[in-house]
Design a protein around this motif. Structure first.
Motif, short mmCIF file in Angstrom:
data_model
loop_
_atom_site.label_atom_id
_atom_site.label_comp_id
_atom_site.label_asym_id
_atom_site.label_seq_id
_atom_site.Cartn_x
_atom_site.Cartn_y
_atom_site.Cartn_z
N PRO A 112 0.87 -1.37 0.01
CA PRO A 112 -0.03 -0.19 -0.07
C PRO A 112 0.79 1.18 0.05
O PRO A 112 0.57 2.18 -0.66
CB PRO A 112 -0.88 0.12 1.17
CG PRO A 112 -0.07 -1.18 2.06
CD PRO A 112 0.49 -2.19 1.21
N VAL A 113 2.04 1.07 0.64
CA VAL A 113 2.81 2.31 0.67
C VAL A 113 3.20 2.77 -0.74
O VAL A 113 3.32 3.85 -1.17
CB VAL A 113 4.20 2.09 1.86
CG1 VAL A 113 5.27 3.35 1.49
CG2 VAL A 113 3.44 2.34 3.20
N HIS A 114 3.60 1.53 -1.61
CA HIS A 114 4.12 1.69 -2.89
C HIS A 114 3.20 2.41 -3.89
O HIS A 114 3.32 3.15 -4.48
CB HIS A 114 4.46 0.47 -3.48
CG HIS A 114 4.63 0.42 -4.84
ND1 HIS A 114 5.87 0.80 -5.64
CD2 HIS A 114 3.81 0.01 -5.92
CE1 HIS A 114 5.68 0.72 -6.95
NE2 HIS A 114 4.35 0.27 -7.29
N ILE A 115 1.74 1.96 -3.65
CA ILE A 115 0.71 2.55 -4.23
C ILE A 115 0.41 3.94 -3.78
O ILE A 115 0.33 4.73 -4.87
CB ILE A 115 -0.45 1.64 -4.04
CG1 ILE A 115 -0.52 0.24 -4.48
CG2 ILE A 115 -1.75 2.24 -4.51
CD1 ILE A 115 -0.11 -0.04 -6.05
N LEU A 116 0.43 4.30 -2.66
CA LEU A 116 0.06 5.79 -2.21
C LEU A 116 0.97 6.74 -2.76
O LEU A 116 0.53 8.06 -2.94
CB LEU A 116 -0.22 5.79 -0.67
CG LEU A 116 -1.42 5.08 -0.23
CD1 LEU A 116 -1.37 4.87 1.32
CD2 LEU A 116 -2.69 5.66 -0.60
N SER A 117 2.26 5.95 -2.74
CA SER A 117 3.34 7.17 -3.28
C SER A 117 3.23 7.53 -4.49
O SER A 117 4.04 8.65 -4.84
CB SER A 117 4.99 6.27 -2.74
OG SER A 117 5.00 5.94 -1.54
N GLN A 118 2.72 6.80 -5.31
CA GLN A 118 2.47 7.18 -6.51
C GLN A 118 1.59 8.52 -6.88
O GLN A 118 1.72 9.36 -8.00
CB GLN A 118 2.01 6.26 -7.60
CG GLN A 118 2.95 4.81 -7.56
CD GLN A 118 2.08 3.82 -8.24
OE1 GLN A 118 1.89 3.98 -9.43
NE2 GLN A 118 2.21 2.47 -7.76
N PHE A 119 1.04 8.97 -5.70
CA PHE A 119 0.33 10.05 -5.95
C PHE A 119 0.52 11.24 -5.38
O PHE A 119 -0.09 12.11 -4.79
CB PHE A 119 -1.25 9.63 -5.72
CG PHE A 119 -1.77 8.47 -6.51
CD1 PHE A 119 -2.12 8.57 -7.68
CD2 PHE A 119 -1.98 7.40 -5.65
CE1 PHE A 119 -2.54 7.19 -8.15
CE2 PHE A 119 -2.18 6.27 -6.28
CZ PHE A 119 -2.67 6.18 -7.57
N PHE A 120 1.88 11.32 -4.95
CA PHE A 120 2.45 12.62 -4.35
C PHE A 120 2.21 13.79 -5.05
O PHE A 120 1.90 14.68 -3.91
CB PHE A 120 3.96 12.38 -4.24
CG PHE A 120 4.40 11.91 -2.87
CD1 PHE A 120 3.87 10.89 -1.93
CD2 PHE A 120 5.45 12.56 -2.14
CE1 PHE A 120 4.25 10.67 -0.77
CE2 PHE A 120 6.07 12.19 -1.01
CZ PHE A 120 5.26 11.26 -0.21
N SER A 121 2.11 13.93 -6.22
CA SER A 121 2.10 15.36 -7.08
C SER A 121 0.87 15.74 -6.70
O SER A 121 0.47 16.89 -6.83
CB SER A 121 2.64 15.15 -8.29
OG SER A 121 1.96 14.11 -9.19
N ALA A 122 -0.43 14.93 -6.98
CA ALA A 122 -1.64 15.42 -6.88
C ALA A 122 -2.74 14.46 -6.29
O ALA A 122 -3.44 13.62 -6.90
CB ALA A 122 -2.31 16.03 -8.30
N PRO A 123 -2.41 13.99 -5.00
CA PRO A 123 -3.51 13.35 -4.25
C PRO A 123 -4.76 13.72 -4.14
O PRO A 123 -4.97 14.98 -4.33
CB PRO A 123 -2.75 13.13 -2.95
CG PRO A 123 -2.17 14.37 -2.79
CD PRO A 123 -1.70 14.82 -4.20
N ILE A 124 -5.93 12.74 -4.34
CA ILE A 124 -7.23 13.12 -4.33
C ILE A 124 -8.01 12.59 -3.23
O ILE A 124 -7.32 11.78 -2.33
CB ILE A 124 -8.10 12.73 -5.67
CG1 ILE A 124 -7.87 11.31 -5.90
CG2 ILE A 124 -7.38 13.52 -6.73
CD1 ILE A 124 -8.56 10.81 -7.00
N THR A 125 -9.09 12.95 -2.63
CA THR A 125 -9.49 12.49 -1.56
C THR A 125 -9.78 10.97 -1.52
O THR A 125 -9.56 10.47 -0.30
CB THR A 125 -11.15 12.74 -1.41
OG1 THR A 125 -11.69 12.55 -2.65
CG2 THR A 125 -11.43 14.37 -1.19
N ILE A 126 -9.94 10.20 -2.46
CA ILE A 126 -9.72 8.38 -2.06
C ILE A 126 -8.43 8.06 -1.92
O ILE A 126 -8.54 7.06 -1.01
CB ILE A 126 -10.29 8.03 -3.57
CG1 ILE A 126 -10.75 6.51 -3.53
CG2 ILE A 126 -9.17 8.13 -4.71
CD1 ILE A 126 -11.31 5.69 -4.50
#
Length: 267
Positions: A112-126
């Motif tokens: 999950p950390v690998h997946i969540l790290s991919q959205f550093f630049s523009a994370p959204i609510t989900i």
């Protein structure tokens, strides 16, 4: 400074020489270092980050006391769009960055950390909601610890697997592996592959090649510490097709484009 070894007299000698040159304080046996706690027993020692997790949960300021049994929902496919952008990107980046360091002692959150790290630049609510799920999982598993026994076999054994075309945004596959030295988990990784794989066999073979490179480096690294491993290293995969191609890369013209990976793994 941390001094290790199995010769008490030489350790005392090194400490004395260092005190002659530098202003030092002997803090005794290692118990806490850079957020990592160490607990030693006669059978071995444990490493964990309980205090680090408690501090992380306090900074996250979750509004409830819920826990979950898994760090991420099964078969979830997160995408960079289809949601509202977060008003404060700093909070998301800070929490995910803290989880990256926590994964040093918690391989169960590596994916999950690998997946969540991919959205550093523009994370959204989900993305933020799934981040909170990881934190709730940590709250319920805060006492988990790594155990390193004082004696263990020196046989390397590895496991590899890949998720074919798992990323919905670019259809690249995900590689994952872990390496054991005897009963000790010493290396693990979750990483998106650099090229699009045409089949699950190709994705699994690329994953096995990545693991083979890691094992080669580990054997050299252990040799530098005079840990001799004379037996072959077992690399285990659940794909019979990949095992067949690795044994005999010249099976079909359709495997020519992955021939380099096949020959490297076979060697």
């Amino acid at each position: 400074m941390i001094i290790t070894g199995d010769d008490p007299e030489y350790i005392a000698f090194v400490k004395a020489r260092l005190r002659d040159q530098f202003l030092m304080t002997n803090l005794g046996p290692l118990r806490y270092f850079l957020g990592i706690e160490v607990f030693s027993t006669s059978d071995g020692f444990y490493i964990f980050q309980k205090k680090y997790i408690q501090d992380l949960l306090a900074r996250a300021a979750l509004g409830d006391e819920r826990t979950v049994e898994t760090p991420m929902e099964l078969n979830v496919k997160l995408q960079p769009t289809n949601g509202d952008h977060l008003p404060d990107l700093t909070r998301y980046r800070h929490l995910v960055g803290s989880l990256v360091y926590l994964a040093v002692t918690r391989p169960d959150i590596s994916y999950p950390v690998h997946i969540l790290s991919q959205f550093f630049s523009a994370p959204i609510t989900i993305h933020y909601n799934h981040l909170l799920r990881v934190l709730r999982y940590l709250r319920g598993t805060i006492t988990r610890r790594f155990f390193f026994p004082r004696s263990s076999s020196l046989q390397l054994q590895c496991y590899s697997d890949a998720m074919w075309a798992s990323d919905p945004s670019d259809r690249r596959s995900l590689s994952a592996y872990c390496v054991f030295l005897g009963g000790l988990l010493i290396a693990w990784k979750t990483k998106k592959q650099t090229a699009v794989s045409h089949s699950s066999v190709e994705a699994d073979l690329r994953d096995m090649t990545l693991l083979t490179a890691e094992v080669t480096w580990l054997r050299w690294f252990l040799a530098d510490f005079e840990v001799s491993i004379t037996t072959p290293t077992l690399v285990l995969s659940d794909s019979t097709c990949v095992i067949s191609v690795a044994r005999d890369p010249v099976k079909h013209e359709l495997t020519k484009h992955i021939g380099v990976d096949a020959f490297y793994t076979r060697a």
